[in-house]
Write a protein that holds these residues in place. Structure first.
Motif, short mmCIF file in Angstrom:
data_model
loop_
_atom_site.label_atom_id
_atom_site.label_comp_id
_atom_site.label_asym_id
_atom_site.label_seq_id
_atom_site.Cartn_x
_atom_site.Cartn_y
_atom_site.Cartn_z
N TYR A 156 4.09 45.22 10.51
CA TYR A 156 4.70 46.16 10.41
C TYR A 156 5.57 47.03 8.88
CZ TYR A 156 9.98 45.57 10.53
OH TYR A 156 11.57 44.88 9.73
N TYR A 157 5.29 48.21 8.54
CA TYR A 157 6.00 48.89 7.77
C TYR A 157 7.00 49.96 8.32
CZ TYR A 157 7.07 51.39 4.05
OH TYR A 157 8.08 52.47 3.26
N SER A 158 8.15 50.15 7.86
CA SER A 158 9.21 50.89 7.99
C SER A 158 9.64 51.84 7.39
CB SER A 158 9.80 49.74 9.24
OG SER A 158 10.81 51.45 10.27
N SER A 159 10.23 52.50 7.44
CA SER A 159 11.11 53.82 6.25
C SER A 159 12.27 53.95 6.57
CB SER A 159 10.56 54.44 6.02
OG SER A 159 9.00 54.79 5.17
N VAL A 201 -0.01 45.76 14.77
CA VAL A 201 -0.41 45.95 13.65
C VAL A 201 0.79 47.79 13.57
CG1 VAL A 201 -0.71 47.62 10.98
CG2 VAL A 201 -1.57 45.51 12.34
N GLY A 202 1.85 48.32 13.53
CA GLY A 202 2.91 49.22 13.28
C GLY A 202 3.00 49.94 12.33
N ALA A 203 2.71 51.02 12.11
CA ALA A 203 3.36 51.96 10.80
C ALA A 203 3.66 53.28 10.47
CB ALA A 203 1.67 51.60 9.77
N PRO A 204 4.12 53.88 10.09
CA PRO A 204 4.53 54.97 10.29
C PRO A 204 3.36 56.49 9.85
CG PRO A 204 5.88 54.80 9.02
CD PRO A 204 5.41 53.54 9.32
N THR A 205 2.98 57.21 10.41
CA THR A 205 1.68 57.75 9.98
C THR A 205 2.55 59.10 7.68
OG1 THR A 205 0.64 59.93 10.52
CG2 THR A 205 3.30 60.37 10.18
N TRP A 251 -12.22 39.53 5.30
CA TRP A 251 -13.44 40.05 5.71
C TRP A 251 -14.29 39.22 5.44
CZ3 TRP A 251 -17.54 41.90 3.06
CH2 TRP A 251 -18.50 42.38 3.50
N PHE A 252 -14.54 38.65 3.98
CA PHE A 252 -15.58 38.17 3.50
C PHE A 252 -16.92 36.95 4.93
CE2 PHE A 252 -18.46 35.52 0.64
CZ PHE A 252 -19.66 35.96 0.31
N THR A 253 -15.25 36.18 4.45
CA THR A 253 -15.53 34.79 5.27
C THR A 253 -15.43 34.71 7.29
OG1 THR A 253 -13.23 34.26 5.14
CG2 THR A 253 -13.95 33.69 3.43
N GLY A 254 -14.80 35.89 7.28
CA GLY A 254 -15.16 36.43 8.68
C GLY A 254 -13.75 36.03 9.40
N GLY A 255 -13.07 35.25 8.53
CA GLY A 255 -11.75 35.04 9.15
C GLY A 255 -10.47 35.36 10.50
N LEU A 256 -11.04 36.55 10.84
CA LEU A 256 -9.81 37.32 12.00
C LEU A 256 -10.74 37.45 12.56
CD1 LEU A 256 -8.07 39.90 9.77
CD2 LEU A 256 -7.74 36.99 9.97
N ILE A 257 -12.72 37.28 13.13
CA ILE A 257 -13.45 37.93 13.81
C ILE A 257 -13.17 37.17 15.47
CG2 ILE A 257 -15.77 37.76 14.81
CD1 ILE A 257 -16.50 37.78 12.08
N GLY A 258 -12.75 37.64 16.40
CA GLY A 258 -12.79 36.98 18.05
C GLY A 258 -11.06 36.89 17.87
N LYS A 259 -10.34 37.32 17.12
CA LYS A 259 -9.41 37.56 16.95
C LYS A 259 -8.52 39.14 17.80
CE LYS A 259 -7.64 34.51 13.70
NZ LYS A 259 -7.10 33.46 14.25
N VAL A 260 -7.39 39.29 18.72
CA VAL A 260 -7.37 40.51 18.87
C VAL A 260 -6.11 41.41 18.49
CG1 VAL A 260 -5.77 41.10 21.04
CG2 VAL A 260 -7.10 39.09 21.70
N GLY A 261 -6.23 42.68 18.27
CA GLY A 261 -6.29 43.48 17.75
C GLY A 261 -5.44 44.56 17.84
N GLY A 262 -4.11 45.54 17.47
CA GLY A 262 -3.18 46.20 18.74
C GLY A 262 -2.58 47.35 17.18
N ALA A 263 -2.25 48.75 17.25
CA ALA A 263 -2.31 49.51 16.19
C ALA A 263 -0.55 49.96 17.13
CB ALA A 263 -2.62 50.19 15.70
N ILE A 278 -6.32 50.93 13.20
CA ILE A 278 -7.38 49.55 14.56
C ILE A 278 -8.50 50.18 14.00
CG2 ILE A 278 -9.08 50.54 15.68
CD1 ILE A 278 -6.52 51.84 17.50
N THR A 279 -9.31 50.95 12.58
CA THR A 279 -10.62 50.52 11.74
C THR A 279 -10.24 49.83 10.95
OG1 THR A 279 -10.19 52.35 10.45
CG2 THR A 279 -10.62 53.38 11.91
N ASN A 280 -9.73 49.42 10.52
CA ASN A 280 -9.22 48.14 9.66
C ASN A 280 -9.57 46.61 10.69
OD1 ASN A 280 -8.38 48.66 6.72
ND2 ASN A 280 -7.28 49.80 7.63
N LEU A 281 -8.70 46.85 11.71
CA LEU A 281 -9.02 45.17 12.52
C LEU A 281 -10.26 45.43 12.88
CD1 LEU A 281 -5.57 46.24 14.32
CD2 LEU A 281 -6.26 45.18 12.10
#
Length: 200
Positions: A8-11, A75-79, A99-111, A130-133
């Motif tokens: 996360y990032y939090s201000s 992943v959490g972040a303010p707008t 991304w190049f090596t596919g290191g996160l393919i098949g993992k679960v994500g959320g926001a 979400i688009t990044n994930l």
């Protein structure tokens, strides 16, 4: 046991509170959970002038390669004007090697996110995360309508099918409500359960 990262990032602490609740939910779903934050990139004079919250128990993530050890990443972040803030974007901009090596393919994500108002870009901010994930090949878990606490217009409340949210008001005075924290716990648990099923 699945291993989950809440990143996360939090201000001002709203997202930090949601991150803690997200982790609680993931743990209740049987996962081992780490909470990490991304580095502050704003100049120190801006941090001080804006009275950012700088005291936290959560360490900064070691770097993008640390993501590989997790089965799920929430992943959490303010707008910031309807998108994720530069601090979080800067971190994801360093993940090209993964991304190049596919290191996160098949993992679960959320926001999850926080905005000042009910129409302050919650869903567009969630999608900017979400688009990044999805580009990394991750399977997304949102806040499904099994969580009924996001329904109704009788009071100010966060919640979106794309992820848990809270509303902070323009001066940051409104703190995450009980239902919003419950929403984060629900999403965290669903993420843990999904990751466990996919891990098999």
């Amino acid at each position: 046991m699945t291993k989950i990262l809440v990143l996360y990032y939090s201000s001002y602490g709203h997202i930090e509170q949601m991150a803690n609740a997200m982790a609680e939910g993931a743990r209740s779903g049987g996962a081992d959970v780490d909470i990490r934050r991304v580095a502050e990139t704003a100049p120190q004079q801006v941090v001080e002038a804006a009275h950012f919250k700088t005291d936290t128990a959560h360490p900064v993530i070691e770097g993008p390669d640390a993501l590989k050890q997790y089965d799920a990443i929430i992943v959490g972040a303010p707008t910031r004007y309807g998108r994720m803030p530069s601090q979080m974007a800067a971190f994801w901009d360093t993940t090209g090697g993964l991304w190049f090596t596919g290191g996160l393919i098949g993992k679960v994500g959320g926001a999850f996110t926080s905005t000042a108002s009910q129409h302050g870009g919650q869903e567009t901010t969630l999608f900017s995360i979400i688009t990044n994930l999805m580009h990394h090949g991750m399977t997304i878990v949102g806040l499904d309508y099994g969580f009924q606490g996001q329904m109704g217009v009788d009071k100010v409340r966060g919640g979106s099918p794309y992820g848990a949210t809270t509303i902070a008001d323009g001066d940051g005075s409104r703190q995450p409500g009980a239902e919003e924290l419950d929403a984060a716990r629900y999403q965290g648990k669903r993420t843990a359960e999904t990751a466990a099923r996919l891990k098999g």
